[in-house]
Design a protein around this motif. Structure first.
Motif, PDB file in Angstrom:
ATOM      1  N   ASP A   1     -12.422-110.614  26.837  1.00  0.00           N
ATOM      2  CA  ASP A   1     -13.061-109.081  26.681  1.00  0.00           C
ATOM      3  C   ASP A   1     -14.403-109.441  27.718  1.00  0.00           C
ATOM      4  O   ASP A   1     -15.776-110.122  27.489  1.00  0.00           O
ATOM      5  CB  ASP A   1     -13.470-108.277  25.481  1.00  0.00           C
ATOM      6  CG  ASP A   1     -14.549-107.501  25.881  1.00  0.00           C
ATOM      7  OD1 ASP A   1     -14.957-106.849  27.402  1.00  0.00           O
ATOM      8  OD2 ASP A   1     -13.481-106.322  24.543  1.00  0.00           O
ATOM      9  N   GLU A   2     -14.750-109.234  29.199  1.00  0.00           N
ATOM     10  CA  GLU A   2     -16.085-109.375  29.939  1.00  0.00           C
ATOM     11  C   GLU A   2     -16.767-108.494  29.493  1.00  0.00           C
ATOM     12  O   GLU A   2     -18.081-108.761  29.811  1.00  0.00           O
ATOM     13  CB  GLU A   2     -15.690-108.810  31.508  1.00  0.00           C
ATOM     14  CG  GLU A   2     -16.721-109.446  32.266  1.00  0.00           C
ATOM     15  CD  GLU A   2     -16.153-110.025  33.015  1.00  0.00           C
ATOM     16  OE1 GLU A   2     -16.730-109.390  34.711  1.00  0.00           O
ATOM     17  OE2 GLU A   2     -14.998-110.264  33.969  1.00  0.00           O
ATOM     18  N   ALA A   3     -16.297-107.286  29.120  1.00  0.00           N
ATOM     19  CA  ALA A   3     -17.360-106.411  28.742  1.00  0.00           C
ATOM     20  C   ALA A   3     -18.129-106.289  27.771  1.00  0.00           C
ATOM     21  O   ALA A   3     -19.622-106.359  27.367  1.00  0.00           O
ATOM     22  CB  ALA A   3     -17.334-104.726  28.674  1.00  0.00           C
ATOM     23  N   LEU A   4     -17.801-107.123  26.334  1.00  0.00           N
ATOM     24  CA  LEU A   4     -17.886-107.838  25.351  1.00  0.00           C
ATOM     25  C   LEU A   4     -19.181-108.879  25.472  1.00  0.00           C
ATOM     26  O   LEU A   4     -20.573-109.558  25.033  1.00  0.00           O
ATOM     27  CB  LEU A   4     -17.071-108.534  24.506  1.00  0.00           C
ATOM     28  CG  LEU A   4     -17.742-108.903  23.173  1.00  0.00           C
ATOM     29  CD1 LEU A   4     -18.744-108.109  22.182  1.00  0.00           C
ATOM     30  CD2 LEU A   4     -16.325-109.161  22.180  1.00  0.00           C
ATOM     31  N   LEU A   5     -18.834-110.080  26.346  1.00  0.00           N
ATOM     32  CA  LEU A   5     -19.327-111.216  27.268  1.00  0.00           C
ATOM     33  C   LEU A   5     -20.443-110.176  27.917  1.00  0.00           C
ATOM     34  O   LEU A   5     -21.949-110.891  27.688  1.00  0.00           O
ATOM     35  CB  LEU A   5     -18.775-111.944  27.980  1.00  0.00           C
ATOM     36  CG  LEU A   5     -19.206-112.857  28.639  1.00  0.00           C
ATOM     37  CD1 LEU A   5     -19.529-113.645  27.150  1.00  0.00           C
ATOM     38  CD2 LEU A   5     -18.469-113.925  29.709  1.00  0.00           C
ATOM     39  N   ASP A   6     -20.638-109.836  28.936  1.00  0.00           N
ATOM     40  CA  ASP A   6     -21.785-108.816  29.142  1.00  0.00           C
ATOM     41  C   ASP A   6     -22.712-108.606  28.563  1.00  0.00           C
ATOM     42  O   ASP A   6     -24.221-109.022  28.334  1.00  0.00           O
ATOM     43  CB  ASP A   6     -21.360-108.231  29.931  1.00  0.00           C
ATOM     44  CG  ASP A   6     -20.849-108.489  31.531  1.00  0.00           C
ATOM     45  OD1 ASP A   6     -20.339-110.246  31.904  1.00  0.00           O
ATOM     46  OD2 ASP A   6     -19.516-108.101  32.382  1.00  0.00           O
TER      47      ASP A   6
END
Length: 140
Positions: free
Chosen positions: A82-87
């Motif tokens: 999950d790129e949004a979670l990583l960001d």
């Protein structure tokens, strides 16, 4: 559970505190397991019968805490998928923690147990339910 077999005495308190924070914040539905190498949180087969595609009949892995030779590691598959979670995690880490983030694709490494951001780890693990993890896993 006796964690002394999983980690050296010097890091045992930090390891236990990490597990306690995860236990207190992880959404319902995940199952806690251990295999002698660390503590793992999985989606049980009763919730996701397909299990882990690499090893059929095995629950779907989500999160692990493992004491490596030189660091404690939190392996969080949600930040990998999950790129949004990583960001969000990277931004919050930079804002809240005085040390540089040491991270691989899913592995968050803590070389100095004095700088483990327990509250941030609690927030991170609270953000993905088993249903969200299954959906992310299936979309890959």
């Amino acid at each position: 559970m006796d964690y002394a077999t999983l980690v050296d005495d010097k890091r045992l308190d930090a390891f236990i505190r990490l597990i306690d924070v995860i236990d207190a914040n992880l959404p319902d539905g995940f199952e806690k397991t251990t295999d002698g190498s660390g503590v793992h949180y999985v989606v049980p087969l009763s919730m996701y019968p397909s299990g882990y595609h690499v090893t059929p009949g095995t629950p779907l892995p989500f999160l692990s805490v493992i004491a490596q030779k030189r660091h404690l590691a939190v392996y969080h598959m949600g930040v990998y998928t999950d790129e949004a979670l990583l960001d969000w995690f990277k931004r919050r880490y930079a804002e809240d923690v005085p040390t540089k983030l040491d991270m691989g694709k899913s592995c968050i490494r803590f070389n100095n147990v004095k700088h483990i951001p327990y509250e941030l780890i609690g927030e991170l693990v609270s953000k993905m339910t088993p249903a969200k993890w299954i959906a992310a896993y299936e979309s890959r």
